[in-house]
Design a protein around this motif. Structure first.
Motif, mmCIF file in Angstrom:
data_model
loop_
_atom_site.group_PDB
_atom_site.id
_atom_site.type_symbol
_atom_site.label_atom_id
_atom_site.label_comp_id
_atom_site.label_asym_id
_atom_site.label_seq_id
_atom_site.Cartn_x
_atom_site.Cartn_y
_atom_site.Cartn_z
ATOM 1 N N UNK A 5 0.876 -1.182 0.000
ATOM 2 C CA UNK A 5 0.000 0.000 0.000
ATOM 3 C C UNK A 5 0.907 1.223 0.000
ATOM 4 N N UNK A 6 0.546 2.238 -0.749
ATOM 5 C CA UNK A 6 1.284 3.499 -0.704
ATOM 6 C C UNK A 6 0.619 4.406 0.324
ATOM 7 N N UNK A 42 0.617 8.135 1.780
ATOM 8 C CA UNK A 42 1.086 9.513 1.596
ATOM 9 C C UNK A 42 0.437 10.363 2.684
ATOM 10 N N UNK A 43 1.278 10.886 3.591
ATOM 11 C CA UNK A 43 0.762 11.653 4.726
ATOM 12 C C UNK A 43 0.958 13.142 4.479
ATOM 13 N N UNK A 44 -0.113 13.899 4.607
ATOM 14 C CA UNK A 44 -0.015 15.367 4.525
ATOM 15 C C UNK A 44 -0.814 15.939 5.675
ATOM 16 N N UNK A 45 -0.127 16.409 6.706
ATOM 17 C CA UNK A 45 -0.775 16.927 7.919
ATOM 18 C C UNK A 45 -1.791 15.894 8.437
ATOM 19 N N UNK A 46 -3.082 16.229 8.550
ATOM 20 C CA UNK A 46 -4.035 15.283 9.149
ATOM 21 C C UNK A 46 -4.692 14.346 8.167
ATOM 22 N N UNK A 47 -4.165 14.285 6.944
ATOM 23 C CA UNK A 47 -4.782 13.435 5.925
ATOM 24 C C UNK A 47 -3.796 12.366 5.449
ATOM 25 N N UNK A 48 -4.263 11.122 5.484
ATOM 26 C CA UNK A 48 -3.435 10.025 4.987
ATOM 27 C C UNK A 48 -4.105 9.471 3.731
ATOM 28 N N UNK A 49 -3.415 9.544 2.597
ATOM 29 C CA UNK A 49 -3.946 8.970 1.359
ATOM 30 C C UNK A 49 -3.311 7.600 1.163
ATOM 31 N N UNK A 50 -4.145 6.562 1.109
ATOM 32 C CA UNK A 50 -3.637 5.202 0.912
ATOM 33 C C UNK A 50 -4.019 4.753 -0.493
ATOM 34 N N UNK A 51 -3.060 4.198 -1.249
ATOM 35 C CA UNK A 51 -3.345 3.728 -2.614
ATOM 36 C C UNK A 51 -2.896 2.290 -2.792
ATOM 37 N N UNK A 73 -2.640 -2.377 -9.469
ATOM 38 C CA UNK A 73 -2.105 -3.540 -10.184
ATOM 39 C C UNK A 73 -1.700 -3.094 -11.594
ATOM 40 N N UNK A 74 -1.372 -1.830 -11.753
ATOM 41 C CA UNK A 74 -1.018 -1.163 -13.018
ATOM 42 C C UNK A 74 -2.244 -0.873 -13.895
ATOM 43 N N UNK A 75 -3.195 -1.832 -13.963
ATOM 44 C CA UNK A 75 -4.416 -1.603 -14.749
ATOM 45 C C UNK A 75 -5.401 -0.746 -13.950
ATOM 46 N N UNK A 76 -5.526 -1.071 -12.659
ATOM 47 C CA UNK A 76 -6.491 -0.409 -11.782
ATOM 48 C C UNK A 76 -5.755 0.187 -10.596
ATOM 49 N N UNK A 77 -6.052 1.435 -10.277
ATOM 50 C CA UNK A 77 -5.460 2.062 -9.097
ATOM 51 C C UNK A 77 -6.584 2.640 -8.265
ATOM 52 N N UNK A 78 -6.549 2.345 -6.964
ATOM 53 C CA UNK A 78 -7.601 2.845 -6.098
ATOM 54 C C UNK A 78 -6.965 3.556 -4.918
ATOM 55 N N UNK A 79 -7.519 4.709 -4.559
ATOM 56 C CA UNK A 79 -6.960 5.423 -3.410
ATOM 57 C C UNK A 79 -8.085 5.981 -2.562
ATOM 58 N N UNK A 80 -7.808 6.091 -1.257
ATOM 59 C CA UNK A 80 -8.813 6.636 -0.350
ATOM 60 C C UNK A 80 -8.123 7.541 0.660
ATOM 61 N N UNK A 99 -17.418 9.378 -1.924
ATOM 62 C CA UNK A 99 -16.917 9.569 -0.555
ATOM 63 C C UNK A 99 -15.533 10.203 -0.623
ATOM 64 N N UNK A 100 -14.540 9.513 -0.032
ATOM 65 C CA UNK A 100 -13.154 10.006 -0.120
ATOM 66 C C UNK A 100 -12.322 9.078 -0.981
ATOM 67 N N UNK A 101 -12.999 8.337 -1.869
ATOM 68 C CA UNK A 101 -12.317 7.279 -2.614
ATOM 69 C C UNK A 101 -12.299 7.576 -4.110
#
Length: 372
Positions: A33-34, A36-45, A48-55, A227-229
């Protein structure tokens, strides 16, 4: 880099993203999982190269940073925790340390910069649709999509948007499902073919959701935001077959019957059918439907009689029972109607009730040759 997050909240979000990750990846970085933390927000991604999902998750932190964390290891650990705050701290020795109420756990992490970047959609068109409607559309069609690698266009679901309606179609050349909504519209005409994997993910997340999903798309990619996704996937390349041409327009013979009764009867009789062809025979005369199957190799045979409402000429037609069972199982109406013209022309299955305003479903099933 340090942040604090609730264990169950993190697990719930990560389990959704975990569906993107393949069991065996060519690039080892894709097993992570990637974060990425920016202050109070953590973005997780996850990708599989074809599909990328982040929230985006709300966490307690005032740092910034980027790391790639082993997905399987993290998920297996989180599943065992009861609800509690977890503190993640990135140490100097290339490990990230998780502190819970009772212990500490260190996992090695990879450099976040190695993680493949998500595609940016160049000048996309956009449409908005309620989550539950999209989930229903996927659920009603995806089972009919093919698995044939030689015909990749048929292995996905065809999205057809227009200012009048939204249409979703799937077929594998033996069966076809067309699901249409006239109560939802797009601003312009558009067509694209979505692969199965991201659709299955969306189906699971969006079922019962009242939220609106924004679909953005161009010639090569589509992006679903809610939502946030965000989910971005590559579309299947190619032209979808002209499905309207195979749906017979003149069907004088119309059978109406209780769906549950028909389904359980077909299920029972099909146990006695040939194991390779799954062939069952429908013989309709007057108000009686006779369903039979025979496996000559083993001298097994079964026959059932049902009462039905029928208009048209007496008819004998053969179908693959697996297709009928699948189609009847994906409908939710009390009664269904089966329209036919000739024993060598496709039958059209439609629900007789239980549809929303502006919703229509047409299922088409190809017959099999009867050896009389």
């Amino acid at each position: 880099m340090k942040f604090i997050v609730s264990s169950t909240y993190l697990l719930k979000q990560l389990q959704v993203l975990g569906g993107v990750i393949n069991t065996s990846n060519t690039l080892p970085i894709l097993d992570n999982f990637l974060f990425v933390l920016e202050k109070g927000k953590l973005t997780v991604s996850a990708s599989d190269l074809e599909t990328t999902m982040s929230t985006v998750l709300e966490v307690d932190s005032d740092n910034e940073g980027t790391i790639a964390v082993p997905a399987r290891l993290l998920l297996d650990t989180l599943k065992t925790f009861p609800e509690q705050p977890l503190t993640f701290v990135v140490e100097d020795n290339n490990t990230v340390e998780i502190s819970s109420n009772h212990g500490k756990y260190a996992l090695a992490y990879a450099d976040g910069a190695e993680f493949p970047k998500a595609v940016e959609l160049a000048d996309p068109s956009s449409t908005s649709i309620m989550g539950d409607i999209l989930a229903t559309a996927i659920n009603k069609t995806i089972f009919a999509a093919g698995n044939d690698d030689l015909r990749p266009v048929m292995s996905g679901v065809f999205f057809q948007f227009s200012p009048e309606n939204l249409t979703f179609v799937a077929t594998d050349a033996h069966k076809l499902v067309k699901y249409q909504r006239t109560d939802v519209h797009a601003s312009e005409v558009a067509e694209f073919i979505m692969p199965k994997k991201p659709l299955n993910l969306l189906k699971g997340i969006l079922a019962g959701s009242e939220e609106d999903v924004v679909i953005e798309y161009n010639d090569s990619n589509a992006k679903f935001s809610f939502d946030n996704t965000e989910l971005i996937c590559r579309l299947i390349d190619g032209k979808y077959p002209n499905y309207e041409a195979v749906i017979p327009k003149e069907n004088p013979n119309k059978l109406s019957i209780s769906r549950n009764q028909f389904l359980s009867s077909v299920r029972r009789v099909s146990i006695f059918s040939n194991k390779t062809t799954h062939q069952i025979r429908l013989k309709i005369a007057g108000a009686e439907l006779n369903i039979s199957a025979e496996d000559i190799d083993y001298s097994n045979k079964a026959e059932e009689r049902l009462t039905c409402a029928y208009q048209g000429d007496d008819l004998q037609i053969g179908f693959n029972s697996r297709f009928l069972v699948e189609m009847l199982g994906h409908l939710s109406s009390d009664d269904v109607s089966l329209e036919m013209s000739l024993p060598n022309r496709a039958g059209i299955l439609t629900p007789a009730d239980g549809l929303d305003e502006g919703e229509s479903i047409t299922m088409l099933v190809m017959p099999v040759m009867l050896n009389n």
